[in-house]
Design an enzyme around this catalytic site. Structure first.
Site, mmCIF file in Angstrom:
data_model
loop_
_atom_site.group_PDB
_atom_site.id
_atom_site.type_symbol
_atom_site.label_atom_id
_atom_site.label_comp_id
_atom_site.label_asym_id
_atom_site.label_seq_id
_atom_site.Cartn_x
_atom_site.Cartn_y
_atom_site.Cartn_z
ATOM 1 N N THR A 141 -20.366 -3.721 26.699
ATOM 2 C CA THR A 141 -20.648 -2.310 26.510
ATOM 3 C C THR A 141 -21.353 -1.799 27.773
ATOM 4 O OG1 THR A 141 -21.601 -0.687 24.989
ATOM 5 C CG2 THR A 141 -22.823 -2.744 25.283
ATOM 6 N N LYS A 155 -19.061 -2.203 31.806
ATOM 7 C CA LYS A 155 -17.610 -2.132 31.667
ATOM 8 C C LYS A 155 -16.879 -2.034 33.002
ATOM 9 C CE LYS A 155 -17.494 -0.161 26.992
ATOM 10 N NZ LYS A 155 -16.971 0.948 26.152
ATOM 11 N N SER A 191 -26.263 -2.718 18.524
ATOM 12 C CA SER A 191 -24.850 -3.044 18.407
ATOM 13 C C SER A 191 -24.492 -3.648 17.053
ATOM 14 C CB SER A 191 -24.440 -4.021 19.515
ATOM 15 O OG SER A 191 -23.083 -4.385 19.375
ATOM 16 N N LEU A 192 -23.388 -3.155 16.488
ATOM 17 C CA LEU A 192 -22.848 -3.713 15.247
ATOM 18 C C LEU A 192 -21.806 -4.800 15.512
ATOM 19 C CD1 LEU A 192 -22.240 -0.668 12.862
ATOM 20 C CD2 LEU A 192 -23.957 -2.460 12.627
ATOM 21 N N GLY A 203 -18.854 14.263 27.858
ATOM 22 C CA GLY A 203 -19.271 13.055 28.547
ATOM 23 C C GLY A 203 -18.180 12.585 29.495
ATOM 24 N N TYR A 218 -22.182 5.639 16.688
ATOM 25 C CA TYR A 218 -22.316 5.259 15.279
ATOM 26 C C TYR A 218 -23.755 4.962 14.877
ATOM 27 C CZ TYR A 218 -22.290 0.488 17.199
ATOM 28 O OH TYR A 218 -22.569 -0.654 17.919
#
Length: 269
Positions: free
Chosen positions: A59, A63, A13-14, A122, A210
């Site tokens: 995430t 969720k 994760s960013l 998806g 990403y």
């Protein structure tokens, strides 16, 4: 004050990079960490939090279960059937979904033309929020490409419940995509040559992944000259909305984006 991002997996994760850059830019002495929390573990984690905690970014796979903990659910989270943002307010749990407005902003930043039809690869919670974002942008017909039609049912129901009532159909991942926009929420490892080829007719490819970067779909879109909306675009815009919800400060979008870009470059070298 303390904030964090939760999920499983979470090491990639960013979000810590973006939020910490935001804190530095506005002069807040806050912390933001990443915690691995498996499916079914959100309630136990929240139960351990004290008054120093302000909010959580969520995430997968958390969720949807966040809704079960909430004392207050935002319209966006209720519509999406999922929440990526959890606020602790005077002992109460408020949940929101910033993926939906974040996706709208990410697409509009790169593509200003009208959008009437689209496909999503998806069928999870991110597919639901991006599908709703597409409905906000004017999409009236939408194809959801899923491995399992039965498991796609909550996503199809969420998108179809948008006030504009878009027509949503389920197709297999191996079937042809249609529309001006193709959104991919599937892992890079699932993007084989045939899948990449099926996205060639879209004006816009929205790759929500990403890391790793570029994915096969993103690389192909760049080579073809298609408009590419990236996972970092989505991450930055939804994180900016979270940042403001958590801190009450306007998000320093440029600084948060620059920090994310630098982190991705560092990972690729």
């Amino acid at each position: 004050m303390r904030c964090a991002v939760l999920g499983d997996p979470i090491a990639h994760s960013l979000s810590p990079v973006l939020h910490r850059a935001g804190y530095d830019a506005v002069g807040l002495d806050w912390t933001y960490e990443a915690h691995r929390v498996a499916e079914g573990g959100l309630a136990d984690f929240v139960a351990t939090l004290d008054e120093a905690w302000c909010g959580l970014s969520l995430t997968m796979p958390l969720k949807r279960e966040a809704l079960d903990l909430a004392d207050r659910v935002s319209d966006a989270a209720r519509l999406a059937g999922a929440a990526n943002t959890l606020l602790l307010v005077d002992g109460a749990v408020h949940v929101d979904n910033t993926d939906l407005p974040g996706a709208v902003s990410a697409i509009r930043e790169r593509f200003e033309s009208s959008v009437t039809s689209a496909s999503i690869l998806g069928a999870g919670a991110t597919a639901a929020s991006t599908g709703l974002a597409l409905a906000e942008l004017g999409v009236t017909t939408l194809q959801v490409h899923a491995r399992n039609a039965e498991r796609a049912a909550p996503t199809v129901a969420a998108i179809g419940a948008h006030p504009t009532a878009p027509e949503v159909t389920v197709r297999g991942l191996a079937e042809a995509t249609t529309g001006e926009v193709v959104v991919s929420t599937v892992p890079a490892g699932a993007q084989d040559a045939a899948t990449v080829e099926r996205t060639a007719g879209a004006a816009v490819v929205f790759e929500v992944i990403y890391d790793p970067w570029p994915t096969p779909l993103a690389a192909a879109a760049t080579q073809r000259g298609q408009v590419l909306v990236t996972g970092l675009d989505l991450l930055v815009h939804q994180a900016a909305l979270q940042f403001t919800a958590f801190t009450g400060h306007a998000a320093p979008l440029a600084e948060m984006r620059a920090a994310g870009e630098a982190a991705l470059v560092a990972r690729s070298t």
